[in-house]
Design an enzyme around this catalytic site. Structure first.
Site, PDB file in Angstrom:
ATOM      1  N   GLU A 192      53.552  47.251  -7.604  1.00  9.48           N
ATOM      2  CA  GLU A 192      53.506  47.553  -6.163  1.00  9.48           C
ATOM      3  C   GLU A 192      53.174  49.030  -5.919  1.00  9.48           C
ATOM      4  O   GLU A 192      54.069  49.866  -5.818  1.00  9.48           O
ATOM      5  CB  GLU A 192      54.857  47.207  -5.505  1.00  9.48           C
ATOM      6  CG  GLU A 192      54.836  47.430  -3.996  1.00  9.48           C
ATOM      7  CD  GLU A 192      56.191  47.196  -3.319  1.00  9.48           C
ATOM      8  OE1 GLU A 192      57.223  47.247  -4.010  1.00  9.48           O
ATOM      9  OE2 GLU A 192      56.190  46.968  -2.103  1.00  9.48           O
ATOM     10  N   LYS A 203      51.304  43.652  -5.631  1.00  6.33           N
ATOM     11  CA  LYS A 203      51.919  43.731  -4.297  1.00  6.33           C
ATOM     12  C   LYS A 203      51.316  44.938  -3.600  1.00  6.33           C
ATOM     13  O   LYS A 203      51.473  46.076  -4.056  1.00  6.33           O
ATOM     14  CB  LYS A 203      53.444  43.851  -4.406  1.00  6.33           C
ATOM     15  CG  LYS A 203      54.128  43.960  -3.045  1.00  6.33           C
ATOM     16  CD  LYS A 203      55.591  43.557  -3.116  1.00  6.33           C
ATOM     17  CE  LYS A 203      56.288  43.766  -1.789  1.00  6.33           C
ATOM     18  NZ  LYS A 203      57.595  43.115  -1.721  1.00  6.33           N
TER      19      LYS A 203
HETATM   20  P1  13P Z   1      58.770  45.793   3.437  1.00  5.90           P
HETATM   21  O1  13P Z   1      58.152  44.453   3.708  1.00  5.90           O
HETATM   22  O2  13P Z   1      59.895  46.130   4.343  1.00  5.90           O
HETATM   23  O3  13P Z   1      57.723  46.872   3.313  1.00  5.90           O
HETATM   24  O4  13P Z   1      59.425  45.710   2.003  1.00  5.90           O
HETATM   25  C1  13P Z   1      58.732  45.123   0.972  1.00  5.90           C
HETATM   26  C2  13P Z   1      59.091  45.754  -0.293  1.00  5.90           C
HETATM   27  O5  13P Z   1      59.389  45.084  -1.252  1.00  5.90           O
HETATM   28  C3  13P Z   1      59.065  47.230  -0.386  1.00  5.90           C
HETATM   29  O6  13P Z   1      59.231  47.623  -1.713  1.00  5.90           O
END
Ligand code: 13P
Length: 336
Positions: free
Chosen positions: A177, A219
């Site tokens: 991510e 992600k």
């Molecule tokens: P948000 O959807 O609130 O951005 O959180 C997703 C997430 O996993 C952030 O690390």
């Protein structure tokens, strides 16, 4: 199909998404504090229990990302949350990074910690039932157009690639991510250019570390103008820019892509996801992995009170259903 790609394809199965319930204790407390909800381990347990026991949740989510505290918690009758979800066909996952710390000599930038002792922690989480993992890095775009620096990008993505190889060695799917932050006044084009560089370096390094891409989920943030830029992009433009970067930078052989919501309102995140879902077939499955966009209204309705649980769960199921439609481009506001 090997076992990693098989787990990944279950996680991405249509029409489901992932629930990100991996807010750190500090982040969860901050959200509770904003609503004047008591900040304690028990209240965090009750809140997560409310989410996980929402009726029919397995129709909309294939996996839940836990935080360390939560994967060790149980339902009221003593069943570990991971076991409870598994029994409903929902795959438990776990955030394994150690969070962001300042990067010395690079004001405003951070690096994600957590590689030390990671192999041992992964073994423990696997025993607890986790079959996928998450590691987040964050990249800020500044007004002067100087950030993120190449050093911050490389420091973060080397760590991310090392994490991904360790997760796969432990038999778990890595979710990588690299979040490009929504905060700021930057243009949509600046976000697009930043995400493009970040994804280019990410996939170069994953390849360099011999990570099996068929067992990796990306992600990502969506390509948005900064939150404080008065000129916001409409969902069609968000979909075009986001899919443009993905098609340029994301190898066809990764398992799939999920989105964070990043501070967008629930309506905005769903509308943007719906535009992406409407744009036709892509080389990978694409779905949601939201935290705030599916939780904020739920937490507010709950307000820390047991008498609000049923109403809050209804809101949660509806938000999940909306995004489940949106991933296929089938969300309309009548479906709310
Ligand atoms: P948000 O959807 O609130 O951005 O959180 C997703 C997430 O996993 C952030 O690390």
């Amino acid at each position: 199909m090997n076992s990693l790609s098989s787990i990944a394809s279950q996680l991405l199965s249509d029409p489901k998404g992932l629930l990100a319930a991996d807010e750190s204790t500090k982040s969860a407390n901050k959200r509770f504090a904003a609503l004047n909800i008591e900040q304690s381990e028990e209240m965090r347990r009750l809140y997560r229990q409310m989410l996980f026991t929402t009726p029919n949740v397995a129709q909309y989510i294939s996996g839940v990302i836990f935080y360390d505290e939560t994967i060790r918690q149980t339902t009221d009758d003593g069943k570990p949350f991971a076991d409870y979800l598994q029994e409903q066909g929902i795959i438990p996952g776990i955030k394994v990074d150690g969070g962001l710390v300042d990067l010395p000599n690079f004001p405003g930038e951070t690096v994600t910690e957590g590689l030390d002792g990671l192999a041992e922690r992964l073994t423990e989480y696997y025993k607890m039932g986790a079959r996928f993992t998450k590691w987040r890095a964050a990249f800020v775009i500044d007004e002067a157009g100087k950030l993120p620096t190449s050093t911050a990008i490389h420091a973060n993505l080397h760590a991310m690639a090392r994490y991904a190889s360790l997760a796969q060695a432990a038999g778990m799917v890595p979710i990588v991510e690299p979040e490009v932050l929504y905060d700021g006044t930057h243009s949509q084009k600046a976000c697009q250019d930043t995400l493009s560089v970040v994804l280019r370096v990410l996939f170069e390094l994953l390849t360099a570390y011999k990570v099996d891409l068929s067992g990796v989920i990306l992600k990502s943030s969506m390509v948005l103008a900064g939150k404080d830029n008065p000129q916001q992009s409409d969902p069609h433009a968000v979909a075009n820019a986001t899919l443009g970067v993905f098609n340029e930078r994301v190898p066809k052989d990764i398992a799939g892509i999920v989105f964070l919501s990043g501070g967008q309102s629930p309506d905005m995140a769903t509308a943007n996801l719906n535009a992406i879902g409407s744009a036709g077939k892509q080389p990978w499955p694409i779905t949601f992995s939201f935290s705030r966009a599916v939780q904020d209204p739920v937490m507010a309705k709950w307000d820390g009170k047991s008498q609000n649980v049923a109403e809050a769960q209804k809101i949660f199921a509806q938000l999940l259903a909306n995004n489940s439609f949106a991933r296929d481009g089938k969300f309309t506001s009548e479906k709310k």
